[in-house]
Design an enzyme around this catalytic site. Structure first.
Site, mmCIF file in Angstrom:
data_model
loop_
_atom_site.group_PDB
_atom_site.id
_atom_site.type_symbol
_atom_site.label_atom_id
_atom_site.label_comp_id
_atom_site.label_asym_id
_atom_site.label_seq_id
_atom_site.Cartn_x
_atom_site.Cartn_y
_atom_site.Cartn_z
ATOM 1 C CE1 TYR A 161 -7.460 -14.879 8.310
ATOM 2 C CE2 TYR A 161 -6.816 -12.569 8.313
ATOM 3 C CZ TYR A 161 -6.750 -13.831 7.759
ATOM 4 O OH TYR A 161 -5.974 -14.039 6.657
ATOM 5 C CB SER A 201 -1.507 -7.071 0.202
ATOM 6 O OG SER A 201 -1.899 -8.373 -0.141
ATOM 7 C CB THR A 252 -2.975 -12.470 7.388
ATOM 8 O OG1 THR A 252 -4.039 -12.428 6.453
ATOM 9 C CG2 THR A 252 -3.278 -13.514 8.446
ATOM 10 C CD GLU A 301 1.195 -22.548 -28.497
ATOM 11 O OE1 GLU A 301 0.283 -22.255 -29.290
ATOM 12 O OE2 GLU A 301 1.329 -23.693 -28.011
ATOM 13 C CE LYS A 335 -2.070 -16.386 -0.126
ATOM 14 N NZ LYS A 335 -2.925 -15.328 0.460
ATOM 15 C CB THR A 355 0.130 -13.616 1.897
ATOM 16 O OG1 THR A 355 -1.246 -13.867 2.171
ATOM 17 C CG2 THR A 355 0.952 -13.751 3.161
ATOM 18 C CG ASP A 356 -4.519 -11.971 -0.726
ATOM 19 O OD1 ASP A 356 -4.084 -13.032 -0.222
ATOM 20 O OD2 ASP A 356 -5.687 -11.590 -0.571
HETATM 21 N N1 LIG Z 1 -2.751 -14.016 4.371
HETATM 22 C C1 LIG Z 1 -2.916 -12.744 4.045
HETATM 23 O O1 LIG Z 1 -2.087 -11.891 4.335
HETATM 24 C C2 LIG Z 1 -4.143 -12.390 3.260
HETATM 25 C C3 LIG Z 1 -4.863 -11.206 3.876
HETATM 26 C C4 LIG Z 1 -5.240 -10.136 2.890
HETATM 27 N N2 LIG Z 1 -6.081 -10.613 1.837
HETATM 28 C C5 LIG Z 1 -3.986 -9.458 2.381
HETATM 29 O O2 LIG Z 1 -3.403 -9.827 1.389
HETATM 30 O O3 LIG Z 1 -3.557 -8.533 3.032
#
Ligand SMILES: NC(=O)CC[C@H](N)C(=O)O
Length: 331
Positions: free
Chosen positions: A29, A62, A15, A288, A168, A95-96
């Site tokens: 987007y 990602s 992103t 466990e 995340k 970010t994923d």
């Molecule tokens: N906020 C993000 O970067 C998510 C965008 C996309 N799903 C990625 O991980 O690249």
């Protein structure tokens, strides 16, 4: 006047390189559209804090990154970190799966130089886009002497987290990233404020080295849940996977009806690693489940996706379960 540090930005997409149709598109987007030169040109403030140059390594969202991509990126980071004209490295990333790449680099790149992985939650075209400040902070940290030896860092939402601990935890807000053990510090107006340091083994102190890793073994994840069947476990065990991460309920608990399937997987040579689907806390060995008796490994505080990264790296050196457990305690 001190010379500015040399910082290389390795761009991989996400992103932070995203673009939407209008300024109100904060969630709708396309990721991975803007090239690294344009990212750098759009942030003239960078030139006041570092000599920055960019390389476009990938241009992807990602969630689609592969093990081969991880190897390519880490080898490039390692090569750059050995260059005397490079003081720090920034990786822009979706970010994923940012937390997985950051942990992989933590485990495998032998350097004292700052490596900073950064992304954004909103594309640069959106109102209150967060990428510019996140990237400015990343370049500042990557060029800072006081960030040396602290391993791989993540600069999201003004915080400085470790690549090992951070995840995340929110998928729509700019406060997406956090760690149960807290951030190491914060960046305000380009200045780092440190409050703690990592104690787990990383970078220079790691026994793993990307320069001698050529391939990663397949490691798969099966979730635990109420009503779980053995379908996923049996399929993984037959797939040729070298290890199976069980993302169990609670403290890594395992439904009694699938214990025999996990035991069978283990006796067929698959390493069984007991993790938990609960985001925070950590799994206790022999609580466990009798891990000693079953010859299973526990994932300490690593979530399934982080445990998978460590398992792949560790399995390049050993498949001895005692050694693997030591590695899970230390990294
Ligand atoms: N906020 C993000 O970067 C998510 C965008 C996309 N799903 C990625 O991980 O690249």
């Amino acid at each position: 006047q001190q010379a500015l540090p040399n910082v290389v930005i390795l761009a991989t997409g996400g992103t932070i390189a995203g673009a939407g149709a209008s300024a109100v598109n904060s969630a709708t987007y396309a990721a991975a559209k803007v090239g690294v030169e344009k990212l750098i040109a759009g942030l003239p403030e960078l030139s006041k804090v570092a000599n920055v140059r960019g390389e476009q390594v990938f241009q992807v969202a990602s969630e689609s990154l592969t093990n081969d991509n991880l190897l390519t990126l880490a080898k490039r980071v390692s090569a750059l970190s050995k260059q005397s004209d490079v003081d720090g490295i920034v990786i822009t990333h979706g970010t994923d799966t940012l937390e997985e790449t950051a942990y992989f680099l933590t485990l495998t790149v032998h350097t004292n130089k700052p490596i900073v992985v950064v992304g954004s939650m909103r594309p640069g075209t959106a109102l209150s886009a967060d990428g510019a400040l996140n990237l400015y902070n990343a370049v500042n940290v990557a060029g800072s002497k006081d960030a040396m030896g602290k391993g791989v860092l993540v600069t999201m939402n003004d915080n400085i987290d470790t690549g090992r601990d951070v995840s995340k935890n929110v998928n729509i807000k700019t406060s997406a990233f956090s760690s149960q053990w807290g951030p190491l510090g914060m960046i305000v107006e380009g200045r780092n404020y440190w409050f703690r340091a990592p104690v787990k083994r990383h970078t220079m102190n790691s026994e793993f080295d990307i320069d001698s890793i050529t391939t990663l073994p397949p490691v798969e994840i099966a979730m635990g849940y109420e009503g779980v069947s053995s379908v996923a476990i049996d399929a993984i065990a037959k797939s040729g996977a070298k290890a199976l991460i069980h993302g169990g309920t609670g403290n890594g608990s395992v439904a009694d009806r699938i214990v025999p399937n996990l035991q069978k997987a283990r006796s067929d040579g698959v390493i069984v690693i007991r993790s938990a689907r609960v985001p925070d806390g950590f799994v206790i060995r022999n609580a466990e489940q009798p891990d000693d008796k079953y010859d299973w490994v526990v994932a300490h505080d690593l979530r399934p996706q982080k445990a998978r990264i460590l398992a792949m790296v560790a399995l390049t050196k050993t498949n001895n379960t005692k050694e693997l457990q030591r590695i899970f305690w230390e990294y």
